[in-house]
Design a protein around this motif. Sequence first.
Motif, PDB file in Angstrom:
ATOM      1  N   ILE A   6       0.877  -1.170   0.000  1.00 24.95           N
ATOM      2  CA  ILE A   6       0.000   0.000   0.000  1.00 24.95           C
ATOM      3  C   ILE A   6       0.911   1.215   0.000  1.00 24.95           C
ATOM      4  CG2 ILE A   6      -1.749   1.312   1.259  1.00 24.95           C
ATOM      5  CD1 ILE A   6      -2.626  -1.395   2.504  1.00 24.95           C
ATOM      6  N   ASP A   7       0.858   1.985  -1.066  1.00 22.01           N
ATOM      7  CA  ASP A   7       1.703   3.168  -1.213  1.00 22.01           C
ATOM      8  C   ASP A   7       0.890   4.391  -0.784  1.00 22.01           C
ATOM      9  OD1 ASP A   7       3.825   4.795  -1.860  1.00 22.01           O
ATOM     10  OD2 ASP A   7       3.481   4.711  -4.021  1.00 22.01           O
ATOM     11  N   VAL A   8       1.190   4.907   0.396  1.00 23.12           N
ATOM     12  CA  VAL A   8       0.464   6.068   0.933  1.00 23.12           C
ATOM     13  C   VAL A   8       1.194   7.321   0.475  1.00 23.12           C
ATOM     14  CG1 VAL A   8      -0.362   7.220   3.012  1.00 23.12           C
ATOM     15  CG2 VAL A   8      -0.236   4.719   2.947  1.00 23.12           C
ATOM     16  N   ASN A   9       0.565   8.073  -0.437  1.00 17.61           N
ATOM     17  CA  ASN A   9       1.195   9.293  -0.936  1.00 17.61           C
ATOM     18  C   ASN A   9       0.206  10.438  -1.136  1.00 17.61           C
ATOM     19  OD1 ASN A   9      -0.099   8.569  -3.334  1.00 17.61           O
ATOM     20  ND2 ASN A   9       1.729   7.553  -4.123  1.00 17.61           N
ATOM     21  N   HIS A  10      -1.042  10.206  -0.761  1.00 19.09           N
ATOM     22  CA  HIS A  10      -2.065  11.247  -0.820  1.00 19.09           C
ATOM     23  C   HIS A  10      -3.037  11.047   0.343  1.00 19.09           C
ATOM     24  CE1 HIS A  10      -0.639  11.484  -4.972  1.00 19.09           C
ATOM     25  NE2 HIS A  10      -1.076  12.728  -4.928  1.00 19.09           N
ATOM     26  N   THR A  11      -3.758  12.088   0.653  1.00 18.91           N
ATOM     27  CA  THR A  11      -4.800  12.003   1.670  1.00 18.91           C
ATOM     28  C   THR A  11      -6.115  12.476   1.061  1.00 18.91           C
ATOM     29  OG1 THR A  11      -4.348  14.253   2.481  1.00 18.91           O
ATOM     30  CG2 THR A  11      -3.191  12.434   3.569  1.00 18.91           C
ATOM     31  N   LEU A  12      -7.191  11.913   1.538  1.00 26.07           N
ATOM     32  CA  LEU A  12      -8.519  12.328   1.118  1.00 26.07           C
ATOM     33  C   LEU A  12      -9.096  13.145   2.264  1.00 26.07           C
ATOM     34  CD1 LEU A  12     -10.653  12.057  -1.132  1.00 26.07           C
ATOM     35  CD2 LEU A  12     -11.561  10.104   0.130  1.00 26.07           C
ATOM     36  N   VAL A  13      -9.335  14.420   2.005  1.00 27.33           N
ATOM     37  CA  VAL A  13      -9.780  15.339   3.051  1.00 27.33           C
ATOM     38  C   VAL A  13     -11.245  15.680   2.818  1.00 27.33           C
ATOM     39  CG1 VAL A  13      -9.365  17.566   4.154  1.00 27.33           C
ATOM     40  CG2 VAL A  13      -7.452  16.285   3.194  1.00 27.33           C
ATOM     41  N   TYR A  14     -12.021  15.600   3.889  1.00 29.53           N
ATOM     42  CA  TYR A  14     -13.461  15.881   3.840  1.00 29.53           C
ATOM     43  C   TYR A  14     -13.708  17.270   4.412  1.00 29.53           C
ATOM     44  CZ  TYR A  14     -18.441  15.361   4.978  1.00 29.53           C
ATOM     45  OH  TYR A  14     -19.796  15.518   5.084  1.00 29.53           O
ATOM     46  N   TYR A  15     -14.409  18.097   3.655  1.00 28.59           N
ATOM     47  CA  TYR A  15     -14.764  19.445   4.116  1.00 28.59           C
ATOM     48  C   TYR A  15     -16.265  19.522   4.305  1.00 28.59           C
ATOM     49  CZ  TYR A  15     -10.086  20.726   2.625  1.00 28.59           C
ATOM     50  OH  TYR A  15      -8.720  20.806   2.493  1.00 28.59           O
ATOM     51  N   ASP A  16     -16.687  19.907   5.485  1.00 29.46           N
ATOM     52  CA  ASP A  16     -18.104  20.048   5.802  1.00 29.46           C
ATOM     53  C   ASP A  16     -18.397  21.529   5.967  1.00 29.46           C
ATOM     54  OD1 ASP A  16     -20.672  20.075   6.768  1.00 29.46           O
ATOM     55  OD2 ASP A  16     -20.286  18.733   8.445  1.00 29.46           O
ATOM     56  N   HIS A  17     -19.087  22.100   4.991  1.00 33.73           N
ATOM     57  CA  HIS A  17     -19.379  23.529   5.031  1.00 33.73           C
ATOM     58  C   HIS A  17     -20.833  23.827   5.356  1.00 33.73           C
ATOM     59  CE1 HIS A  17     -15.514  24.989   3.904  1.00 33.73           C
ATOM     60  NE2 HIS A  17     -15.454  24.147   2.900  1.00 33.73           N
ATOM     61  N   ARG A  18     -21.539  22.844   5.880  1.00 33.67           N
ATOM     62  CA  ARG A  18     -22.936  23.112   6.216  1.00 33.67           C
ATOM     63  C   ARG A  18     -23.059  24.147   7.304  1.00 33.67           C
ATOM     64  NH1 ARG A  18     -24.847  17.044   6.840  1.00 33.67           N
ATOM     65  NH2 ARG A  18     -22.803  17.019   7.742  1.00 33.67           N
ATOM     66  N   LYS A  34       0.745  15.956   5.120  1.00 30.60           N
ATOM     67  CA  LYS A  34       1.268  17.180   5.732  1.00 30.60           C
ATOM     68  C   LYS A  34       2.772  17.131   5.960  1.00 30.60           C
ATOM     69  CE  LYS A  34      -1.898  17.178   9.024  1.00 30.60           C
ATOM     70  NZ  LYS A  34      -2.632  17.570  10.231  1.00 30.60           N
ATOM     71  N   THR A  35       3.288  15.942   6.251  1.00 24.47           N
ATOM     72  CA  THR A  35       4.728  15.805   6.513  1.00 24.47           C
ATOM     73  C   THR A  35       5.311  14.732   5.602  1.00 24.47           C
ATOM     74  OG1 THR A  35       4.464  14.090   8.193  1.00 24.47           O
ATOM     75  CG2 THR A  35       4.355  16.392   8.952  1.00 24.47           C
ATOM     76  N   GLU A  36       6.620  14.721   5.463  1.00 25.78           N
ATOM     77  CA  GLU A  36       7.294  13.713   4.649  1.00 25.78           C
ATOM     78  C   GLU A  36       7.050  12.309   5.203  1.00 25.78           C
ATOM     79  OE1 GLU A  36       8.968  12.179   1.449  1.00 25.78           O
ATOM     80  OE2 GLU A  36       8.568  14.314   1.695  1.00 25.78           O
ATOM     81  N   ALA A  37       6.918  12.203   6.533  1.00 25.36           N
ATOM     82  CA  ALA A  37       6.654  10.899   7.159  1.00 25.36           C
ATOM     83  C   ALA A  37       5.297  10.338   6.729  1.00 25.36           C
ATOM     84  CB  ALA A  37       6.714  11.019   8.682  1.00 25.36           C
ATOM     85  N   GLY A  38       4.409  11.211   6.263  1.00 23.44           N
ATOM     86  CA  GLY A  38       3.109  10.758   5.785  1.00 23.44           C
ATOM     87  C   GLY A  38       3.203   9.955   4.500  1.00 23.44           C
ATOM     88  N   ASN A  39       4.287  10.165   3.733  1.00 31.29           N
ATOM     89  CA  ASN A  39       4.552   9.368   2.539  1.00 31.29           C
ATOM     90  C   ASN A  39       5.220   8.077   2.996  1.00 31.29           C
ATOM     91  OD1 ASN A  39       3.754  11.112   0.309  1.00 31.29           O
ATOM     92  ND2 ASN A  39       5.395  12.438   1.028  1.00 31.29           N
ATOM     93  N   ARG A  40       4.566   6.950   2.762  1.00 25.83           N
ATOM     94  CA  ARG A  40       5.121   5.695   3.260  1.00 25.83           C
ATOM     95  C   ARG A  40       4.575   4.527   2.459  1.00 25.83           C
ATOM     96  NH1 ARG A  40       1.197   7.868   6.037  1.00 25.83           N
ATOM     97  NH2 ARG A  40      -0.475   6.673   6.976  1.00 25.83           N
ATOM     98  N   GLN A  41       5.237   3.393   2.621  1.00 30.97           N
ATOM     99  CA  GLN A  41       4.770   2.157   2.023  1.00 30.97           C
ATOM    100  C   GLN A  41       4.470   1.175   3.142  1.00 30.97           C
ATOM    101  OE1 GLN A  41       7.832   1.097  -0.826  1.00 30.97           O
ATOM    102  NE2 GLN A  41       6.545   1.938  -2.458  1.00 30.97           N
ATOM    103  N   VAL A  42       3.315   0.537   3.042  1.00 30.30           N
ATOM    104  CA  VAL A  42       2.857  -0.387   4.076  1.00 30.30           C
ATOM    105  C   VAL A  42       2.672  -1.757   3.434  1.00 30.30           C
ATOM    106  CG1 VAL A  42       1.039  -0.847   5.756  1.00 30.30           C
ATOM    107  CG2 VAL A  42       1.657   1.520   5.207  1.00 30.30           C
TER     108      VAL A  42
END
Length: 101
Positions: A6-18, A34-42
């Motif tokens: 599992i190559d983690v290199n992006h995040t899916l962010v949810y915005y709630d503007h209600r 947000k950080t380089e440590a967030g890029n990882r392989q699992v």
Amino acid sequence: MEDGIIDVNHTLVYYDHRTSEGKKGCYFNVNTPKTEAGNRQVPMLDFVKEAFVMEKERQRTARGSLRSTIDGYTDFIFLNRFGQPQHQSTLNKATPNAIIP
């Protein structure tokens, strides 16, 4: 998926503007971690890979071709019944048996 990683290199962010003034609805964006440590392989355990394959097959056969595109990205694994990515709070509320039998 073929390599069992599992190559983690992006995040899916949810915005709630209600609750935000002047904005309606909710939406997702794809961002980089947000950080380089967030890029990882699992390493992907065999039963996880099997569950991912089963979910994609279930989506394909049960509801036809469900495809959601967010910022040019597709092939999300965890989709709701409308074909949109699951919100993380929905996944967090699920029991372990509901996700992986």
